[in-house]
Design a protein around this motif. Structure first.
Motif, PDB file in Angstrom:
ATOM      1  N   SER A 131      57.604 -45.896 -46.610  1.00 51.75           N
ATOM      2  CA  SER A 131      57.955 -44.832 -47.546  1.00 51.75           C
ATOM      3  C   SER A 131      56.707 -44.411 -48.308  1.00 51.75           C
ATOM      4  O   SER A 131      55.701 -45.116 -48.341  1.00 51.75           O
ATOM      5  CB  SER A 131      59.045 -45.299 -48.517  1.00 51.75           C
ATOM      6  N   LEU A 132      56.792 -43.257 -48.935  1.00 53.85           N
ATOM      7  CA  LEU A 132      55.616 -42.656 -49.558  1.00 53.85           C
ATOM      8  C   LEU A 132      54.946 -43.594 -50.546  1.00 53.85           C
ATOM      9  O   LEU A 132      53.722 -43.754 -50.544  1.00 53.85           O
ATOM     10  CB  LEU A 132      56.034 -41.361 -50.253  1.00 53.85           C
ATOM     11  N   GLY A 133      55.750 -44.265 -51.360  1.00 53.54           N
ATOM     12  CA  GLY A 133      55.175 -45.132 -52.384  1.00 53.54           C
ATOM     13  C   GLY A 133      54.409 -46.309 -51.814  1.00 53.54           C
ATOM     14  O   GLY A 133      53.482 -46.816 -52.442  1.00 53.54           O
ATOM     15  N   LEU A 134      54.797 -46.745 -50.604  1.00 46.71           N
ATOM     16  CA  LEU A 134      54.101 -47.864 -49.982  1.00 46.71           C
ATOM     17  C   LEU A 134      52.920 -47.396 -49.136  1.00 46.71           C
ATOM     18  O   LEU A 134      51.923 -48.094 -49.007  1.00 46.71           O
ATOM     19  CB  LEU A 134      55.078 -48.669 -49.112  1.00 46.71           C
ATOM     20  N   ARG A 135      53.049 -46.206 -48.521  1.00 46.11           N
ATOM     21  CA  ARG A 135      51.946 -45.701 -47.696  1.00 46.11           C
ATOM     22  C   ARG A 135      50.782 -45.217 -48.548  1.00 46.11           C
ATOM     23  O   ARG A 135      49.619 -45.394 -48.201  1.00 46.11           O
ATOM     24  CB  ARG A 135      52.436 -44.540 -46.817  1.00 46.11           C
ATOM     25  N   ILE A 136      51.098 -44.561 -49.653  1.00 46.63           N
ATOM     26  CA  ILE A 136      50.062 -43.963 -50.492  1.00 46.63           C
ATOM     27  C   ILE A 136      49.774 -44.915 -51.639  1.00 46.63           C
ATOM     28  O   ILE A 136      50.533 -45.010 -52.600  1.00 46.63           O
ATOM     29  CB  ILE A 136      50.514 -42.580 -51.029  1.00 46.63           C
ATOM     30  N   LEU A 165      53.630 -40.558 -58.360  1.00 49.06           N
ATOM     31  CA  LEU A 165      54.222 -39.856 -57.224  1.00 49.06           C
ATOM     32  C   LEU A 165      55.595 -39.315 -57.596  1.00 49.06           C
ATOM     33  O   LEU A 165      55.935 -38.179 -57.268  1.00 49.06           O
ATOM     34  CB  LEU A 165      54.320 -40.803 -56.025  1.00 49.06           C
ATOM     35  N   SER A 166      56.389 -40.129 -58.255  1.00 51.86           N
ATOM     36  CA  SER A 166      57.690 -39.679 -58.788  1.00 51.86           C
ATOM     37  C   SER A 166      57.477 -39.354 -60.258  1.00 51.86           C
ATOM     38  O   SER A 166      57.846 -40.124 -61.142  1.00 51.86           O
ATOM     39  CB  SER A 166      58.744 -40.784 -58.618  1.00 51.86           C
ATOM     40  N   ASP A 167      56.890 -38.202 -60.517  1.00 51.94           N
ATOM     41  CA  ASP A 167      56.424 -37.968 -61.886  1.00 51.94           C
ATOM     42  C   ASP A 167      57.559 -37.733 -62.880  1.00 51.94           C
ATOM     43  O   ASP A 167      57.320 -37.630 -64.077  1.00 51.94           O
ATOM     44  CB  ASP A 167      55.383 -36.852 -61.958  1.00 51.94           C
ATOM     45  N   SER A 168      58.801 -37.700 -62.402  1.00 52.63           N
ATOM     46  CA  SER A 168      59.922 -37.696 -63.347  1.00 52.63           C
ATOM     47  C   SER A 168      59.983 -39.022 -64.103  1.00 52.63           C
ATOM     48  O   SER A 168      60.588 -39.106 -65.172  1.00 52.63           O
ATOM     49  CB  SER A 168      61.243 -37.466 -62.597  1.00 52.63           C
ATOM     50  N   ASN A 178      60.927 -36.529 -57.694  1.00 56.53           N
ATOM     51  CA  ASN A 178      61.326 -37.865 -57.252  1.00 56.53           C
ATOM     52  C   ASN A 178      60.572 -38.295 -55.996  1.00 56.53           C
ATOM     53  O   ASN A 178      60.960 -39.255 -55.328  1.00 56.53           O
ATOM     54  CB  ASN A 178      62.835 -37.906 -57.008  1.00 56.53           C
ATOM     55  N   ALA A 179      59.487 -37.580 -55.683  1.00 50.31           N
ATOM     56  CA  ALA A 179      58.637 -37.877 -54.515  1.00 50.31           C
ATOM     57  C   ALA A 179      59.373 -37.692 -53.199  1.00 50.31           C
ATOM     58  O   ALA A 179      59.012 -38.286 -52.195  1.00 50.31           O
ATOM     59  CB  ALA A 179      58.031 -39.276 -54.609  1.00 50.31           C
ATOM     60  N   ARG A 180      60.409 -36.862 -53.205  1.00 53.51           N
ATOM     61  CA  ARG A 180      61.104 -36.529 -51.962  1.00 53.51           C
ATOM     62  C   ARG A 180      60.653 -35.158 -51.480  1.00 53.51           C
ATOM     63  O   ARG A 180      60.350 -34.281 -52.283  1.00 53.51           O
ATOM     64  CB  ARG A 180      62.623 -36.547 -52.167  1.00 53.51           C
TER      65      ARG A 180
END
Length: 489
Positions: A229-234, A242-245, A343-345
């Motif tokens: 997922s994005l949070g683990l890859r980046i 990444l989820s700036d909310s 939410n980084a989606r």
């Protein structure tokens, strides 16, 4: 986190000396596409001769020298001879066992190539455990069935479609039963390879009512995930950036005060905040804060903020004096905001209003790492784009028209890219009545190409439009069908 991933995928179905198989070419094509969405560079071979398989393996061996992970997938006939496994080419000569050995690809050779490549992880997946159809021509009976278990060197996983000594059958649909289960689970986010193959085994067992049980032999030293997922890859930025909310503002920090003003969505607050955002302030800020500043700068520019738009248009000069990693964080945030929500989606509708000035920065060599960053972020969703944003590949679109009633006016009939028609009716409200032509709107060539650029999510410097029915002068007008688009389906 950039992973160097390479795969060799082979699907053999059109065998010359035995009945053709139904699924292997489909299996290889579909697995290849899935692997590409996970970041693999894929070498594909379909219905390969022994010479083709040999050349492909040598090519694979060369690219593995610069890889972190190597993956080999084979769908087709496999056979066990004298306790060793061989993968049959479409022209394998099965006159006898010795000839069959030397006209097939030895699995041990594949294992050796991967073991000596230096890759930290080697993965071999074999949907090749069918009955051996060649043994009918041999002089003695071969009592062993399926493929034999083999030694897996350190850092290697070998996956079989069924348990050692057992056989598997072709599937009833597009894919073999095993590959169908593999495709279902391969890209499960944040699922380790061992857990993924357990899911495959469960699905396969359920599908075959327990008659076929897949099997793996593993000596992996570390964890591997096909789809992080994005949070683990980046790993450059925190989950809250990444989820700036989730990003918590601290007004004691100057950069956080800029973010708060940019989030106000009112120009009288946004414009002074942008004007006060100096290189000195940026150099004191953390990478996460600058990433969120970039996100909100782009948002403000799309919302009409004069200062934010000017900052974007003159980014190279305005950021002169900012340390390179911190400058990159701002641009990374801008690019991220185009495609990802708070939410980084991945956004359902991308923010494309300022795509052109943003992606024109791709021409600055020192800014290219940011475009590599966004390409990596979007890689799992590559199927949603005509070309992966951030990559610097020119895309050509051929436009077919026919003359309208007036000179220098043309009606768009079809558009083609990559050998496919890309013009389709997106808004059914504009669907014409049966037998009636579609409604049309008139566009200048400039407006048409800008619209095409936005629909294809491509900056103009990477979009080449060829008009097949007339020679472009610049004064032409196009009639474009209402409700139609070139967006990726």
């Amino acid at each position: 986190m950039t992973r160097r991933l390479n795969a060799l995928v082979i699907g053999n179905a059109a065998y010359e000396d035995v009945d053709a198989l139904k699924n292997p070419v489909n299996d290889a094509e579909d697995v290849g596409r899935k692997l590409e969405t996970c970041g693999f560079s894929v070498i594909q071979e379909m219905d390969s001769s022994h010479a083709d398989m040999d050349r492909a393996l040598k090519r694979f061996q060369r690219v593995l020298k610069d890889s972190d992970v190597g993956l080999f997938f084979f769908a087709g006939h496999g056979m066990q001879i004298d306790g060793e496994n061989y993968l049959a080419a479409v022209d394998t000569d099965a006159t006898d066992e010795i000839t069959a050995k030397h006209s097939s690809l030895a699995l041990n050779r594949v294992i050796e190539v991967m073991e000596k490549s230096g890759c930290s992880t080697g993965i071999i997946i074999l949907d090749a455990c069918r009955n051996n159809p060649f043994e009918r021509a041999w002089t003695r009976s071969i009592k062993v069935r399926g493929l034999a278990p083999v030694y897996a060197p350190r850092g290697t996983l070998i996956a079989y479609a069924t348990s050692p000594g057992q056989t598997a059958s072709d599937g009833k649909g597009r894919n073999g039963t095993y590959t169908a289960a593999l495709l279902q689970h391969l890209t499960t986010p944040d699922c380790s390879i061992e857990a993924m193959f357990k899911r495959v085994r469960n699905t396969l067992s359920a599908t075959t009512k327990g008659r076929q049980i897949s099997w793996e032999h593993t000596s992996l030293a570390g964890e591997f995930f096909f789809n992080l997922s994005l949070g683990l890859r980046i790993d450059l930025y925190s989950e809250t950036a990444l989820s700036d909310s989730l990003f918590v503002l601290d007004d004691r920090k100057a950069s956080h005060r800029v973010i708060r003003e940019l989030k106000s969505s009112t120009w009288p607050r946004q414009n002074p905040a942008v004007d006060d955002f100096t290189p000195e302030m940026a150099n004191k800020a953390a990478a996460d804060s600058l990433f969120v500043v970039g996100r909100n700068l782009y948002q403000a520019a799309c919302g009409g903020s004069r200062s934010a738009s000017a900052y974007l248009a003159d980014f190279a000069s305005r950021t002169n004096g900012i340390n390179e990693p911190k400058r990159k964080a701002i641009l990374d945030g801008m690019l991220f905001e185009v495609f990802f929500d708070p939410n980084a989606r991945l956004r359902k509708t991308f923010k494309l209003r300022k795509l052109e000035p943003l992606f024109s920065l791709q021409r600055h060599k020192d800014l290219l790492p940011s475009f590599d960053f966004i390409a990596e972020c979007l890689l799992p969703d590559v199927a949603q784009f005509h070309a992966l944003p951030g990559k610097r590949h020119e895309i050509a679109v051929d436009v077919v028209t026919y003359p309208a009633a007036k000179a220098d006016q043309h009606v768009v009939e079809s558009m083609h890219c990559g050998g496919e028609s890309i013009l389709w009716l997106e808004d059914e409200d504009y669907a014409p009545e049966p037998g009636e032509p579609p409604l049309l709107e008139q566009l200048t060539l400039r407006a048409f190409e800008a619209q095409l650029s936005e629909q294809m999510v491509l900056p103009s410097h990477l979009l080449k439009v060829n008009y097949l029915s007339f020679e472009k002068q610049g004064r032409e007008r196009l009639w474009f069908p209402l409700g139609y688009t070139a967006r990726k389906r």
